[in-house]
Design a protein around this motif. Structure first.
Motif, PDB file in Angstrom:
ATOM      1  N   SER A  69       0.849  -1.188   0.000  1.00 12.09           N
ATOM      2  CA  SER A  69       0.000   0.000   0.000  1.00 12.09           C
ATOM      3  C   SER A  69       0.883   1.236   0.000  1.00 12.09           C
ATOM      4  O   SER A  69       1.989   1.232   0.549  1.00 12.09           O
ATOM      5  N   ALA A  70       0.384   2.287  -0.622  1.00 14.12           N
ATOM      6  CA  ALA A  70       1.163   3.521  -0.696  1.00 14.12           C
ATOM      7  C   ALA A  70       0.230   4.701  -0.904  1.00 14.12           C
ATOM      8  O   ALA A  70      -0.869   4.557  -1.460  1.00 14.12           O
ATOM      9  N   ILE A  71       0.681   5.863  -0.470  1.00 16.86           N
ATOM     10  CA  ILE A  71      -0.056   7.106  -0.681  1.00 16.86           C
ATOM     11  C   ILE A  71       0.806   8.031  -1.526  1.00 16.86           C
ATOM     12  O   ILE A  71       1.986   8.244  -1.229  1.00 16.86           O
ATOM     13  N   ALA A  72       0.200   8.565  -2.579  1.00 12.51           N
ATOM     14  CA  ALA A  72       0.864   9.587  -3.394  1.00 12.51           C
ATOM     15  C   ALA A  72       0.153  10.909  -3.153  1.00 12.51           C
ATOM     16  O   ALA A  72      -1.086  10.955  -3.099  1.00 12.51           O
ATOM     17  N   ARG A  73       0.935  11.977  -3.023  1.00 19.23           N
ATOM     18  CA  ARG A  73       0.343  13.274  -2.715  1.00 19.23           C
ATOM     19  C   ARG A  73       0.975  14.377  -3.556  1.00 19.23           C
ATOM     20  O   ARG A  73       2.181  14.446  -3.734  1.00 19.23           O
ATOM     21  N   LEU A  74       0.113  15.268  -4.066  1.00 14.11           N
ATOM     22  CA  LEU A  74       0.531  16.487  -4.749  1.00 14.11           C
ATOM     23  C   LEU A  74      -0.420  17.586  -4.309  1.00 14.11           C
ATOM     24  O   LEU A  74      -1.632  17.485  -4.511  1.00 14.11           O
ATOM     25  N   GLY A  75       0.111  18.635  -3.687  1.00 16.60           N
ATOM     26  CA  GLY A  75      -0.757  19.636  -3.082  1.00 16.60           C
ATOM     27  C   GLY A  75      -1.561  18.989  -1.971  1.00 16.60           C
ATOM     28  O   GLY A  75      -1.014  18.281  -1.124  1.00 16.60           O
ATOM     29  N   ASP A  76      -2.867  19.186  -1.985  1.00 18.47           N
ATOM     30  CA  ASP A  76      -3.747  18.535  -1.011  1.00 18.47           C
ATOM     31  C   ASP A  76      -4.500  17.359  -1.628  1.00 18.47           C
ATOM     32  O   ASP A  76      -5.475  16.868  -1.055  1.00 18.47           O
ATOM     33  N   THR A  77      -4.074  16.929  -2.795  1.00 17.73           N
ATOM     34  CA  THR A  77      -4.679  15.758  -3.441  1.00 17.73           C
ATOM     35  C   THR A  77      -3.883  14.518  -3.066  1.00 17.73           C
ATOM     36  O   THR A  77      -2.661  14.480  -3.254  1.00 17.73           O
ATOM     37  N   MET A  78      -4.593  13.505  -2.536  1.00 18.74           N
ATOM     38  CA  MET A  78      -3.940  12.283  -2.071  1.00 18.74           C
ATOM     39  C   MET A  78      -4.682  11.056  -2.589  1.00 18.74           C
ATOM     40  O   MET A  78      -5.907  11.015  -2.602  1.00 18.74           O
ATOM     41  N   VAL A  79      -3.895  10.060  -3.016  1.00 15.07           N
ATOM     42  CA  VAL A  79      -4.453   8.790  -3.479  1.00 15.07           C
ATOM     43  C   VAL A  79      -3.826   7.659  -2.683  1.00 15.07           C
ATOM     44  O   VAL A  79      -2.595   7.566  -2.588  1.00 15.07           O
ATOM     45  N   LEU A  80      -4.674   6.809  -2.119  1.00 14.93           N
ATOM     46  CA  LEU A  80      -4.220   5.595  -1.454  1.00 14.93           C
ATOM     47  C   LEU A  80      -4.384   4.437  -2.429  1.00 14.93           C
ATOM     48  O   LEU A  80      -5.484   4.185  -2.926  1.00 14.93           O
ATOM     49  N   ALA A  81      -3.286   3.735  -2.718  1.00 14.33           N
ATOM     50  CA  ALA A  81      -3.329   2.576  -3.609  1.00 14.33           C
ATOM     51  C   ALA A  81      -2.960   1.331  -2.833  1.00 14.33           C
ATOM     52  O   ALA A  81      -1.971   1.324  -2.083  1.00 14.33           O
ATOM     53  N   THR A  82      -3.741   0.285  -3.006  1.00 10.06           N
ATOM     54  CA  THR A  82      -3.445  -1.005  -2.378  1.00 10.06           C
ATOM     55  C   THR A  82      -3.330  -2.072  -3.455  1.00 10.06           C
ATOM     56  O   THR A  82      -4.010  -2.003  -4.481  1.00 10.06           O
ATOM     57  N   ALA A  83      -2.488  -3.052  -3.200  1.00 12.40           N
ATOM     58  CA  ALA A  83      -2.302  -4.164  -4.129  1.00 12.40           C
ATOM     59  C   ALA A  83      -2.372  -5.470  -3.347  1.00 12.40           C
ATOM     60  O   ALA A  83      -1.668  -5.635  -2.345  1.00 12.40           O
ATOM     61  N   CYS A  84      -3.221  -6.385  -3.799  1.00 16.94           N
ATOM     62  CA  CYS A  84      -3.359  -7.691  -3.154  1.00 16.94           C
ATOM     63  C   CYS A  84      -3.330  -8.782  -4.220  1.00 16.94           C
ATOM     64  O   CYS A  84      -3.838  -8.592  -5.329  1.00 16.94           O
ATOM     65  N   SER A  85      -2.749  -9.903  -3.848  1.00 18.02           N
ATOM     66  CA  SER A  85      -2.625 -11.022  -4.776  1.00 18.02           C
ATOM     67  C   SER A  85      -3.425 -12.204  -4.274  1.00 18.02           C
ATOM     68  O   SER A  85      -3.433 -12.509  -3.071  1.00 18.02           O
ATOM     69  N   GLY A  86      -4.108 -12.885  -5.191  1.00 15.46           N
ATOM     70  CA  GLY A  86      -4.838 -14.100  -4.862  1.00 15.46           C
ATOM     71  C   GLY A  86      -4.129 -15.314  -5.430  1.00 15.46           C
ATOM     72  O   GLY A  86      -2.951 -15.258  -5.804  1.00 15.46           O
ATOM     73  N   GLY A  87      -4.854 -16.400  -5.509  1.00 14.65           N
ATOM     74  CA  GLY A  87      -4.268 -17.623  -6.033  1.00 14.65           C
ATOM     75  C   GLY A  87      -4.212 -17.633  -7.545  1.00 14.65           C
ATOM     76  O   GLY A  87      -4.724 -16.736  -8.220  1.00 14.65           O
ATOM     77  N   GLU A  88      -3.594 -18.663  -8.077  1.00 16.96           N
ATOM     78  CA  GLU A  88      -3.473 -18.792  -9.528  1.00 16.96           C
ATOM     79  C   GLU A  88      -4.824 -19.142 -10.124  1.00 16.96           C
ATOM     80  O   GLU A  88      -5.589 -19.934  -9.573  1.00 16.96           O
ATOM     81  N   VAL A  89      -5.127 -18.521 -11.236  1.00 13.57           N
ATOM     82  CA  VAL A  89      -6.406 -18.712 -11.906  1.00 13.57           C
ATOM     83  C   VAL A  89      -6.176 -19.476 -13.198  1.00 13.57           C
ATOM     84  O   VAL A  89      -5.202 -19.229 -13.918  1.00 13.57           O
TER      85      VAL A  89
END
Length: 689
Positions: free
Chosen positions: A29-49
Motif C-alpha cells: 500500500s502507498a499514498i501519493a500526494r501532490l498539493g492537497d490531493t492524495m491517493v491511497l493505492a493497495t495491491a493484493c494477490s490471490g491464487g493462480e487462476v
C-alpha cells in the motif's frame, strides 16, 4: 511494515510517496500526494487462476468526502463508478499490466482510492505512481516501477503537472507513464498541435518520470518485501518440436489470408489438424499445443514483416486499407454516416438537442454541464461472436472518450451553435482500430447534420514490430497485427495538427526516433484519409435536418426575467403552449428557444421580445383595445404593457363617444407620441390618419 516517506521535486512541485501507515494488511500500500490531493493505492494477490490471460483488476474510487462533499442523488453513498473513475482505472491498468512477467496467472487486485482532493490537481495521474509503489514493495513479481506525470501547455510553454484550471484553458492535456528506461503509455488531447510538440512533451515527461521511479526504488530498498520468484511453466521441448514439424510448411499461407473470418477458419483448421495428429503421442496437451501454435503464428507474422515488408493480405507497411464513406443512411436521424475501412465499419449517428438535454456531471472536483458527448458501442456481432450483453464495458467507455476528445477541438462554441450534441458510434464490424473509425465517422456525421465544425478530423492506428535494431512501423493495423506487435499508437487530428493521441507499448527500447517516425507516418496516413472524407462531404451542410430542432438564442436584461416567466411560470408556460416551443432561461438572461419549424420559433421570439421591449418615442405599434372609458381607450401595445389613447387622439375630427370609433378587442395601429410626468405612455390613432 516500517513507515517511510520520500519526496521528489518535480519542477518546483513536491510529490510525496509514503507507505507503512495505512492499509498495512494489504500486500502493498502507498499514498501519493501532490498539493492537497492524495491517493491511497493497495495491491493484493490471490491464487493462480486457470485462464489464458493475466487476471489483473484495477479499481479507481473517488470518495466525495475527499473534497468535503456529499454524494449526489437520493442514496447518500458512492454508487457505481462514474465515467471519470472508469477512465482513471484504465489509465492505471495500461502501463502496469505489461510489467508483470509473461505467463503470470495469479489474480491481482489494485484499488486506488482518492482520499483527499483539492481543486488544483487531478488525482488520476497520481494513482498510477501510487499503484506502482504498492506493487514495488509487495512480494509480487513486479520488478520495475512505473510512474506518470501530466504535461500541459500554459501560455505556449510546456508545463509539468498543470493545475485543473490551466489544463482546461490550455492547448494540451497529456498523460505520460514510463519506467526508468522506457515510455509505457501516452494518453491525451490537444488543440491541433504539431507532432514535434508531442515528441518534446513526451521526452520532457520522461525526465520527471525518472525522478518518481527513483523515489519508488528508494522506498523499496528501505521497506520492500522479498519478491516471490516466478518461473513460467516451460513447454515440453519435444512437444514444441513436434508442433513445429506438423505446421512448419503450412502455417505461413493461412497467416496472411486477407479476409479475417477466412483466415481465422484456416488457422483453426490447421490447429485442429495438428492437435489430432499429436493426440496419441501427447495426450491431454490441447492447451499447450494451442499455446505453441500461437507462438509460431506470432513468430511467422513478425519475421515476414521484418524480412519482406509484407503484411497480412499482401499490404505494404504504409498502405491503408480501402475506405468508403456513405452519408444519410438513416432517414429520421439528424445526421448519419457509415465509415468503412477494410473490415472495420462504424455507423455513426448525430443528434441535436436543447439545453435541457445536457448531461450534468457531478464529481469531487466540481460540477458542470456537458453539451457534447460521444458514445461508442461494441456489440459482439461486430467480431462474429456470441456474448451476453451487460452494461457498457470499460473498453467502450475508453474508446468513446478517445473519439470524443478527438472531435472536441473542431466543434463550434455554444454561442454560435447553441445545441446539445450527441454522437453515437455503432461498431458493426471490427478488425483493427474501431475507435479511429468512430472519429472519422463522427466527423462525417456532424458535417452531414449541419454542425459547423471547423474541419474534418481523421484517425489512424499505428503498429510496431521490433527485433533488436530491426524495426518496422505499420500504418492502419489489423487486430492480429496489434496482437502480435509491440505497440498500439492511435493518432487523430486535422490537417493542422493532432487533436488526440493514445499509445500503449509492450516492450522497452522505444526511442524518440521511433516515436517521431511513427507520428510522421501517421500524419501522412491521416492526410490520405482526410482526402477520401472530403470527397464525401468537405464542409457542413448549411441547413439542418428537417427533424432537428431549430434553436435561437437571445439575451435579455436580467431584471426582465421575472416578466418573461410571469407569476408561478404562467407567462412562459403560455408562450410554450401557444407556440409549440421549448424555452430555457438562464440566470444571466440568456434564453434558448427550440422549435420544430421557423414559424414556431419566430412566434415565441416575438412574444418574448414584446415582453422585454421598452416603449420608444414615435414608434408605431399594433395595439389591442382592452377597456373603453369615457375619456379614451386603454390598449395593450406591447405584451404586458398598456397605454391610453385619449379621446382627443382618436380621430382628426371631434369624437363624441369613444365606442363610436373603437370596441373592446379591436386591433388598432397607434403611434407613441410621448410620456406623461409619471412615465406613462401617450398613444395616438389620429397621428397615423
Amino acid at each position: 511494515m516500517p513507515y517511510t516517506k520520500q519526496e521528489a521535486d518535480i519542477d518546483g512541485l513536491k510529490v510525496s510517496l509514503e507507505t507503512g501507515k495505512l492499509a498495512k494488511q494489504a500486500d502493498g500500500s502507498a499514498i501519493a500526494r501532490l498539493g492537497d490531493t492524495m491517493v491511497l493505492a493497495t495491491a493484493c494477490s490471490g491464487g493462480e487462476v486457470s485462464a489464458d490471460f493475466f487476471p489483473l483488476s484495477v479499481e479507481y474510487i473517488a470518495k466525495t468526502y475527499a473534497a468535503g462533499k456529499f454524494p449526489g442523488g437520493f442514496i447518500k453513498r458512492e454508487g457505481r463508478p462514474s465515467e471519470k473513475e472508469i477512465l482513471a482505472a484504465r489509465l492505471v491498468d495500461r502501463p502496469i499490466r505489461p510489467l508483470f512477467p509473461k505467463g503470470y496467472r495469479n489474480e491481482v487486485q489494485i484499488i486506488c482510492t482518492v482520499i483527499s482532493a483539492d481543486d488544483i490537481y487531478d488525482a488520476d495521474v497520481l494513482a498510477i505512481t501510487a499503484a506502482s509503489t504498492a506493487l514495488t514493495i509487495s512480494e509480487m513479481p513486479f520488478h520495475e516501477p512505473v510512474a506518470a506525470v501530466r504535461i500541459g501547455m500554459v501560455e505556449g510553454k510546456l508545463k509539468v503537472f498543470p493545475s485543473l484550471a490551466e489544463t482546461e484553458a490550455g492547448q494540451l492535456d497529456l498523460v505520460v507513464a514510463g519506467t526508468q528506461d522506457s515510455i509505457m503509455m501516452v494518453e491525451g488531447g490537444s488543440t491541433e498541435l504539431p507532432e514535434e510538440t508531442f515528441v518534446e512533451a513526451i521526452l520532457m515527461a520522461h525526465e520527471h518520470i525518472k525522478k518518481l521511479v527513483a523515489v519508488q526504488k528508494q522506498i523499496a530498498a528501505e521497506t520492500g518485501k522479498q519478491k516471490v520468484e516466478f518461473v513460467p511453466a516451460e513447454k515440453d521441448p519435444a512437444l514444441v518440436e513436434a508442433v513445429k514439424e506438423q505446421v512448419k510448411d503450412k502455417i505461413h499461407e493461412p497467416c496472411f489470408i486477407g479476409e479475417k473470418m477466412e483466415r481465422s477458419k484456416a488457422m483453426k483448421n490447421l490447429l485442429k489438424e495438428a492437435t489430432e495428429a499429436l493426440s496419441e503421442q501427447f495426450p491431454e496437451s490441447e492447451d499447450q499445443i494451442a499455446s505453441i501454435f500461437s507462438d509460431l503464428e506470432r513468430e511467422d507474422i513478425r519475421k515476414t514483416i521484418l524480412q519482406t515488408s509484407t503484411r497480412i493480405a499482401g499490404r505494404g507497411l504504409d498502405e491503408i486499407r480501402k475506405i468508403t464513406c456513405e452519408l444519410d443512411l438513416l432517414p429520421r436521424a439528424h445526421g448519419s454516416a457509415l465509415f468503412t475501412r477494410g473490415e472495420t465499419q462504424a455507423l455513426v449517428v448525430s443528434t441535436l438537442g436543447t439545453k435541457l438535454d445536457e448531461q450534468h456531471i457531478d464529481n469531487i472536483q466540481g460540477e458542470y454541464d456537458k453539451s457534447y458527448m460521444l458514445h461508442y458501442n461494441f456489440p459482439p456481432y461486430s467480431v462474429g461472436e456470441v456474448k451476453r450483453m451487460f452494461s457498457v464495458s470499460r473498453r467502450e467507455v475508453g474508446h468513446g472518450h478517445l473519439a470524443e476528445r478527438s472531435i472536441s477541438p473542431v466543434l463550434p462554441d455554444e454561442k454560435s451553435f447553441p445545441y446539445t450534441i450527441r454522437v453515437v458510434s455503432e461498431i458493426l464490424e471490427s478488425n483493427g482500430s474501431s475507435s479511429m473509425a468512430s472519429v472519422c465517422g463522427a466527423s462525417l456525421s456532424l458535417m452531414a447534420t449541419g454542425v459547423p465544425i471547423k474541419t474534418h478530423v481523421a484517425g489512424v492506428a499505428m503498429g510496431l514490430i521490433k527485433e533488436g535494431d530491426n524495426v518496422a512501423i505499420l500504418t492502419d493495423i489489423l487486430g492480429t497485427e496489434d496482437h502480435v506487435g509491440d505497440m498500439d499508437f492511435k493518432v487523430a487530428g486535422t490537417r493542422d495538427g493532432i487533436t488526440a493521441i493514445q499509445m500503449d507499448i509492450k516492450i522497452a527500447g522505444i526511442t524518440p526516433e521511433i516515436m517521431h517516425d511513427a507520428l510522421a507516418k501517421a500524419k501522412e496516413a491521416r492526410f490520405k484519409i482526410l482526402d477520401t472524407m472530403d470527397e464525401a462531404i468537405s464542409s457542413n451542410r448549411k441547413e439542418l435536418s428537417i427533424h432537428a430542432p431549430r434553436i435561437s438564442t437571445i439575451t435579455i436584461d436580467k431584471e426582465k426575467i421575472r416578466e418573461v416567466i410571469g407569476p408561478s411560470g404562467k407567462v412562459i408556460r403560455d408562450i410554450q403552449e401557444t407556440t409549440g416551443t421549448t424555452i430555457f432561461i438562464e440566470d444571466d438572461g440568456t434564453i434558448q428557444i427550440a422549435a420544430t419549424n421557423r414559424q414556431q420559433r419566430d412566434a415565441a421570439l416575438n412574444r418574448i421580445r414584446g415582453i422585454v421591449a421598452e416603449p420608444e418615442l414615435n414608434a408605431i405599434y399594433e395595439a389591442t383595445v382592452k377597456t373603453i372609458v369615457e375619456f379614451g381607450a386603454f390598449v395593450e401595445f406591447l405584451p404586458g404593457k398598456d397605454g391610453l389613447i385619449h379621446i382627443s387622439e382618436l380621430d382628426t375630427k371631434r369624437v363624441a363617444k369613444v365606442d363610436d370609433i373603437l370596441q373592446v378587442g379591436d386591433k388598432v395601429k397607434v403611434k407613441l407620441i410621448g410620456f406623461d410626468r409619471f412615465g406613462k405612455v401617450k398613444l395616438s390613432r389620429k397621428a397615423l390618419l
